[in-house]
Design an enzyme around this catalytic site. Structure first.
Site, PDB file in Angstrom:
ATOM      1  N   GLY A  38      30.692   6.575 -23.446  1.00 48.26           N
ATOM      2  CA  GLY A  38      30.691   7.737 -24.329  1.00 48.26           C
ATOM      3  C   GLY A  38      31.606   8.832 -23.824  1.00 48.26           C
ATOM      4  O   GLY A  38      32.226   9.555 -24.608  1.00 48.26           O
ATOM      5  N   ARG A  66      25.777   5.542 -30.983  1.00 48.18           N
ATOM      6  CA  ARG A  66      25.588   6.872 -30.409  1.00 48.18           C
ATOM      7  C   ARG A  66      26.306   7.916 -31.263  1.00 48.18           C
ATOM      8  O   ARG A  66      27.417   7.688 -31.741  1.00 48.18           O
ATOM      9  CB  ARG A  66      26.093   6.900 -28.966  1.00 48.18           C
ATOM     10  N   SER A 111      26.113  19.978 -23.608  1.00 55.46           N
ATOM     11  CA  SER A 111      26.753  18.670 -23.493  1.00 55.46           C
ATOM     12  C   SER A 111      28.110  18.827 -22.837  1.00 55.46           C
ATOM     13  O   SER A 111      29.024  19.422 -23.414  1.00 55.46           O
ATOM     14  CB  SER A 111      26.921  18.020 -24.873  1.00 55.46           C
ATOM     15  N   GLN A 113      30.198  16.480 -22.349  1.00 55.05           N
ATOM     16  CA  GLN A 113      31.173  15.656 -23.052  1.00 55.05           C
ATOM     17  C   GLN A 113      31.751  16.388 -24.256  1.00 55.05           C
ATOM     18  O   GLN A 113      32.971  16.367 -24.477  1.00 55.05           O
ATOM     19  CB  GLN A 113      30.531  14.342 -23.479  1.00 55.05           C
ATOM     20  N   ASP A 260      21.385  12.129 -16.227  1.00 55.75           N
ATOM     21  CA  ASP A 260      21.603  10.712 -15.926  1.00 55.75           C
ATOM     22  C   ASP A 260      20.640  10.181 -14.869  1.00 55.75           C
ATOM     23  O   ASP A 260      20.547   8.961 -14.677  1.00 55.75           O
ATOM     24  CB  ASP A 260      23.040  10.490 -15.445  1.00 55.75           C
ATOM     25  N   LYS A 287      21.100   7.540 -25.702  1.00 60.54           N
ATOM     26  CA  LYS A 287      21.988   7.095 -24.642  1.00 60.54           C
ATOM     27  C   LYS A 287      22.319   5.612 -24.871  1.00 60.54           C
ATOM     28  O   LYS A 287      22.253   5.120 -25.993  1.00 60.54           O
ATOM     29  CB  LYS A 287      21.337   7.326 -23.273  1.00 60.54           C
ATOM     30  N   ARG A 291      16.314   5.609 -23.701  1.00 57.73           N
ATOM     31  CA  ARG A 291      15.879   5.528 -22.308  1.00 57.73           C
ATOM     32  C   ARG A 291      14.411   5.916 -22.114  1.00 57.73           C
ATOM     33  O   ARG A 291      13.740   5.389 -21.226  1.00 57.73           O
ATOM     34  CB  ARG A 291      16.784   6.387 -21.416  1.00 57.73           C
ATOM     35  N   ARG A 333      21.725   2.262 -16.035  1.00 57.26           N
ATOM     36  CA  ARG A 333      20.838   3.113 -15.238  1.00 57.26           C
ATOM     37  C   ARG A 333      19.392   2.603 -15.251  1.00 57.26           C
ATOM     38  O   ARG A 333      18.658   2.783 -14.274  1.00 57.26           O
ATOM     39  CB  ARG A 333      20.935   4.560 -15.710  1.00 57.26           C
TER      40      ARG A 333
END
Length: 374
Positions: A38, A66, A111, A113, A260, A287, A291, A333
């Site tokens: 991502g 996503r 965020s 990103q 994360d 994610k 998760r 992860r």
């Protein structure tokens, strides 16, 4: 990058990137494959929005689920044409322009990103752009730009940048990633007699929420050889003492600094004394997998009392973890976190689709095996 005309000389331990300036990319001859990343898709979208050609970004099945609209919206406002699949997902089709307009963008979600995508686009815009977020997210992009000579103005959670900007080439030393280090730090806390030193790990304050939570839980992490490299603080992280862990709480305020690390923190919560509360984590639903659900399913399979909430988890510890067959849900992860759980579980632990760790840590299993052999 090579598909966009950038020459990269790749040698063991040293890469050389031959930059071509802000508008130096060439039209790609095929869609750009972002795999499961991502970060790649969102950051490159910001760069491509300023190029005078059309391009397409694709990803694997997971990345294609996503949300990408949160990146598309500011880029469209800046003047790029961005088309999403079903109005929200990849593949992303971008028709860029060399005449991006500056923007003042207020993001409701912290965020890094999205922030980085907007900042990389703003490098090309004619005038001052600003980006505001509710809480400070990781700031690697800002530090990188400043190290390259780009002036930024920061005030609380707002960043201002004036374009077009010129970047100076740098010699970068890439530090160890704390998100990857977290698995081994957690393992060293849980395995009696463990002695671990991780050298030159990035301890950027926007990334060290994991260390703050370990401190809250009573863990003993030592820092040595602290210094600055390429605008980033680094240090050796040492664990040579194990203490009983206390329960801890994770809230929305700290979540951008450890988002994360939530899967591995859930393993520590399962081993801690008391009830740990995780909240403000809606982002984990979108994610590589959901998760929160994946953590809850696997922890329950190992015998932990865990309650799944819409925005988090409630985990009761300590648990005498039992080995069993677990699903990685094709999430790197999740796989690595439950590998650490397997170190202290009674019996054999099997993780399905464990090769997914290659997304972020290709030699994870080799490193874990070496550490376990002492």
């Amino acid at each position: 990058m090579e598909s966009l005309g950038i020459q990269i000389d790749r040698n063991p331990g040293l890469w050389k990137i031959h930059g071509r300036g802000l508008w130096g990319f060439q039209t790609p001859q095929a869609p750009l494959d972002c795999g499961n990343s991502g970060t790649t898709m969102r950051l490159i979208s910001g760069l491509l929005s300023a190029q005078n050609f059309a391009s397409e970004l694709r990803g694997d099945a997971s990345l294609s689920k996503r949300p990408m609209n949160r990146v598309a919206e500011p880029l469209i406002q800046m003047g790029a044409q961005v088309e999403l699949t079903q109005g929200k997902y990849a593949p992303i089709r971008i028709k860029g322009t060399r005449n991006l307009k500056p923007i003042h963008w207020v993001n409701k979600v912290a965020s890094a990103q999205v922030k980085s995508s907007v900042l990389l686009a703003a490098l090309h815009a004619q005038g001052e752009s600003s980006y505001e977020e509710p809480t400070l997210s990781r700031d690697h992009t800002e530090r990188m730009l400043e190290a390259c000579g780009v002036p930024l103005a920061r005030s609380k959670n707002t960043i201002k940048i004036k374009g077009p900007a010129q970047l100076k080439p740098q010699h970068w030393i890439v530090p160890g990633d704390i998100s990857s280090a977290a698995f081994f730090l957690a393992g060293a806390q849980l395995v009696s007699g463990a002695n671990l030193r991780l050298s030159a790990v990035n301890v950027n304050p926007t990334r060290t929420g994991f260390l703050d939570i370990l401190d809250q839980a009573g863990a003993k992490i030592k820092m040595e050889n602290q210094k600055q490299v390429g605008g980033e603080p680094i240090a050796d992280l040492i664990v040579n003492e194990q203490t009983p862990l206390k329960s801890f709480n994770i809230t929305k305020e700290i979540s951008p600094r450890l988002i994360d690390e939530i899967p591995i923190l859930s393993i520590l919560a399962a081993m801690a004394h008391g009830t740990s509360h995780f909240s403000g984590l809606e982002e984990l639903r979108v994610k590589e997998t959901d998760r929160l659900k994946a953590i809850a399913i696997n922890l329950k399979a190992m015998g932990t009392q865990v309650e799944e909430k819409s925005d988090g988890l409630i985990i009761q510890g300590p648990t005498n973890l039992r080995g069993t067959e677990l699903n990685s849900f094709d999430d790197h992860r999740i796989a690595m976190s439950f590998a650490i759980a397997g170190l202290v579980a009674k019996g054999s632990t099997t993780i399905l689709n464990s090769a997914c760790v290659a997304i972020s840590f290709p030699n994870f299993w080799d490193q874990l095996d070496k550490l376990c052999q002492g």
